[in-house]
Structures are given as C-alpha cells and as structure tokens.
Motif scaffolding. Sequence first.
Motif, PDB file in Angstrom:
ATOM      1  N   PRO A 198       0.832  -1.213   0.000  1.00  0.00           N
ATOM      2  CA  PRO A 198       0.000   0.000   0.000  1.00  0.00           C
ATOM      3  C   PRO A 198       0.862   1.257   0.000  1.00  0.00           C
ATOM      4  N   ASN A 202       0.302   3.791  -3.029  1.00  0.00           N
ATOM      5  CA  ASN A 202      -0.267   5.102  -2.694  1.00  0.00           C
ATOM      6  C   ASN A 202       0.689   6.235  -3.013  1.00  0.00           C
ATOM      7  N   ARG A 206      -1.158   5.786  -7.198  1.00  0.00           N
ATOM      8  CA  ARG A 206      -2.552   6.137  -6.963  1.00  0.00           C
ATOM      9  C   ARG A 206      -2.725   7.628  -6.693  1.00  0.00           C
ATOM     10  N   PRO A 209      -5.508   7.351  -1.931  1.00  0.00           N
ATOM     11  CA  PRO A 209      -4.867   6.281  -1.148  1.00  0.00           C
ATOM     12  C   PRO A 209      -5.867   5.199  -0.728  1.00  0.00           C
ATOM     13  N   GLU A 210      -5.373   3.966  -0.654  1.00  0.00           N
ATOM     14  CA  GLU A 210      -6.166   2.841  -0.183  1.00  0.00           C
ATOM     15  C   GLU A 210      -5.359   2.051   0.835  1.00  0.00           C
TER      16      GLU A 210
END
Length: 517
Positions: A198, A202, A206, A209-210
């Motif tokens: 992540p 992120n 991306r 964000p996740e």
Amino acid sequence: MSLTKRKRSVENEELLENGDSVPAGRSNIKGDELNIAVLLFLYTLQGIPLGLAGAIPMLLQNRGITYTQQAEFSLAFWPFSVKLLWAPIVDAIFLPNFGRRKTWLVPVQYLIGIFMIIMSYCIMDWLGSKDEAPSMTILTISFLILNFLAATQDIAVDGWALTMLKRCNVGHASTCNTVGQTAGYFLGYVLFLALESPYFCNKYLRVVPEDTGIVTLSSFLLFWGWIFILATTLVAVFKHENNDVADSRESDVKGVKDIVNAYKQLLKIVKLPAVRTLALVLFTAKIGFCASDAVSGLKLVEAGVPREDLALLAVPLVPVQIIMPVILAKHTTGPAPLSLWLRAFPLRLLVGPLAAILVALTPSLLGDTGPSYFYLLILMAMYIFHQTCLYCMFVAVMAFFAKVSDPTVGGTYMTLLNTVSNLGTNWPSTIALWAIDHLTYKKCSAPELTDNTCSSPLESDLCKANNGSCITRIDGYYIETVICLIVGFLWLQWGRKTINRLQRLPSSAWQMSRYNR
C-alpha cells in the motif's frame, strides 16, 4: 548484505554437458530467433517461483515470526543447490516419441501452474493475520515443492537448449538463462513487493490512497499459475523437439546405464584429493558472511525500512551485475584466478559490521517520516560495496572452476563444484537465521517477573498475561556479527594457504585420467 537469494547465473556452465557441445563457428542467430525467444521465456518463467520465495521472508518479517521460523523457511531455497542429485535421472529417462526434454518440461510446468493456482486459494490463510500466526511449516513445504519443480524445469530447459539452438548459437543459451531468470526473479520479487505494498502504490501509482496494494499474493499466484498452464500448452502443441532416438526400448536401457554411469562419474570426481580439499574450502568459506547475507535485510525491515524500498535497490544494479563479470575477467584469466577472490574476502567480511552499524542507526535515521533520500543513498552505497565484493569472489571462483575442470567429463565437473559452492552458501544462512533467537537476550518488563527472560513461548505468554512485554537487552544479530567477523578472519589464515596451494597444483591433479591408467 545480500537482500536476495537467487541461483547464481554461472550454473549455465552445465549447459556444456560434454566436449561435443561447444559451439563451432561464429554465432549467427538468423533462423534461431524463435528458439531464443522460447528459451528466454522458459527461463523467465523459472525465475517467478524463485522471486516469490525470496519475497515471502520480507512479507513475514513484521508478522511476529521468529528468526528460527525464518531459518525453517530458508530450506525452501535448497532445491536449486542440490538439483545435481536428480539431474542424471531427468537427463536419461524420457519418452522418445514425445521428446527427451518435453517429457519432463511439459508435466513439470503443468504441475507448477496447478500448484500455484491451488496455493492462491490458501496462501492468505497461511500468511496469518494480526490475530493468527503464519503457518510456517505449510509455507515452507509449499515453496520447497515449488522450487523443486522449478529446479527440475531448469534441468530440462538447460538440456533442451543444446539441441534447440544451432550448434554455433549454443553460447546464447547462457545469455538466455541469465537475462530470463533475472527478469523472472524481478517480476516475482521486486514487482510483486512493489505492487503488493500500500505504501508504494499510494505514493507512486494512486491518486486516492487505499489500505491495500494493487495485487495480493493470492492474485499474483493465480495469474502466474494460469500463465504457466497456457505457456506449457503452447509449447507442448507447437514446439517440436529434435529427436535422435528411434527405439523406446533401447532408450530405456540406455537411460538406466546413463544414470548409473553419471553417479559413478560423480563419485570418481569426489575421490580426487584436490577436489575434496576444494570442496572443504567452498563448504566453509562463507561462514564469515552469513550474518550480513542472511539477516541484515530482515533486520532493516524490522527496524522500519519499507521492504519494497529494499527490493527496488536491486533495480539500478542489474546492468552493473551484467557488466561486472566482463570487467573482472582480465583479473581472473591468469594462472591464479583465486587471487582476486582472496583480495575481496576481507573486504566482504567488513560488510558485516558496517551493516550492523547501519541497522543500529536506522530507527533514529528514519524517524517518523520514513527513509530519506540521504538514508537510501547510504543504503545504496552499502549494497554496491557488498555486490562488488560478492562479484569479485563470484567471477574468480567460476574462473577457477573452468580452469581445473576436466574437459573429458564436461559440465558434470563444473556442476558438481557449483553445487558444493551453493551448499556452502545455503547451510550457513540457515544456521545464521536459526541462531539469532538463541543468541538474543530479553527480559520481561513486568515488575513482578524480574526473573522472566522470555526465553520460551511459555515465559513470553506469562509476561504478556501480567501486562508486561519482552524487551530485548542484547540483540543476537550483533553477537552473531562479531562471531562471524572473528571466524571469518581466522578462516582466512587457513584458507589463504590452502587456496594458494590448490592454485599451484598441476592440471593432472584435477583430471580423471588417473583412474584410467
């Protein structure tokens, strides 16, 4: 401070199984373009399981597992080091009507694909969660089987390269192995860790964000499992193998004789006094490096360095790793190629204490913001220093293998020496990981348990039950680093004399002809 565990590309020497396999004439790839592409793709597939196995320790490091459990998982890397044990069987037993190499390649690759698909449905449970510990025994056995199949595929592809390519192009098989396996390892290790993270996704991929990465280990295994099955089907249907064997009954008899002769040949090589001494050197030489090679990367992850940053360090060094053997070749072509090995040995020993100092300083250098560019620059410099020392020793010892190997037995001699060298890397690494927990001294923070040293699961659970925590007083990694440094320099006093004596031996000391007198 090796952050990866990959098979050394010079095992490609075994492609030259005998003197007749040496390519004649100048290389001309015209007409062999498709064959080279097929070999490159097969070697790339081979690197995927290796890369994934290398990524697992990084995924597990901050999930509460012990270094003893990391040592257990390190056994999964052993098949590539001991494949010589079953290589004669793969080479000699086959179905003539289907193809000598396809007899093994097709079913083995189908098994890899099926096994990866099955693993994809269970792997997330095996990795554990915040409330559940990873299933280390199941993970170890699973990746041991996967790497065993990949090592068997490697034997088949190495052999097929000798007949798939024109005689003048056989030398390109080594390049296909090096480039393909490096690419496969990159996909399975670096790319997977990046896309699974992540933090990385992120930061670089991306906008919103996740909490998870783009891929999971489950989806990655599922994808490559189907790629293996699809690729194997295409090879089985469309890629035909040149077959010189007409009678299956005769081939079976010949196969059994070949197996027996191969093992007899290995035994004769091992009986040579010079080979036994060299094997002792290779089997013990890397004890001094095991703490830095096997543990440093995991300790950096434990200290807070993102595992994907460590994985990405390997990317800019790939061209260097390809060019360096060429640059070092002039230092290893003389009568004493191991002189370069001896010069690099003490420098590589110094990597251990330097890495330990960096590990100790990492928590304060990272702070709350993560690794800065300055820290990553220091880490890169350390990694380059380590890789330079490693490749100096690597190229030198391979040059010595080529110098002393008896040409009458071809690749068998080289493969045996490579096997011993690889085992000399694996067993110290496994022992180094196992010893960390046993050299670490802890104490429970609960006031009423002053005698609790958290030396067993029972004491650790008792400490937690009394609202305490196990605080590390002395990290076994630093004790192990000092031990390795001392053992390494003591070994060098014996090793330098022994190696110089081996280099002065006449060529007859290494040849099998003494058995024919």
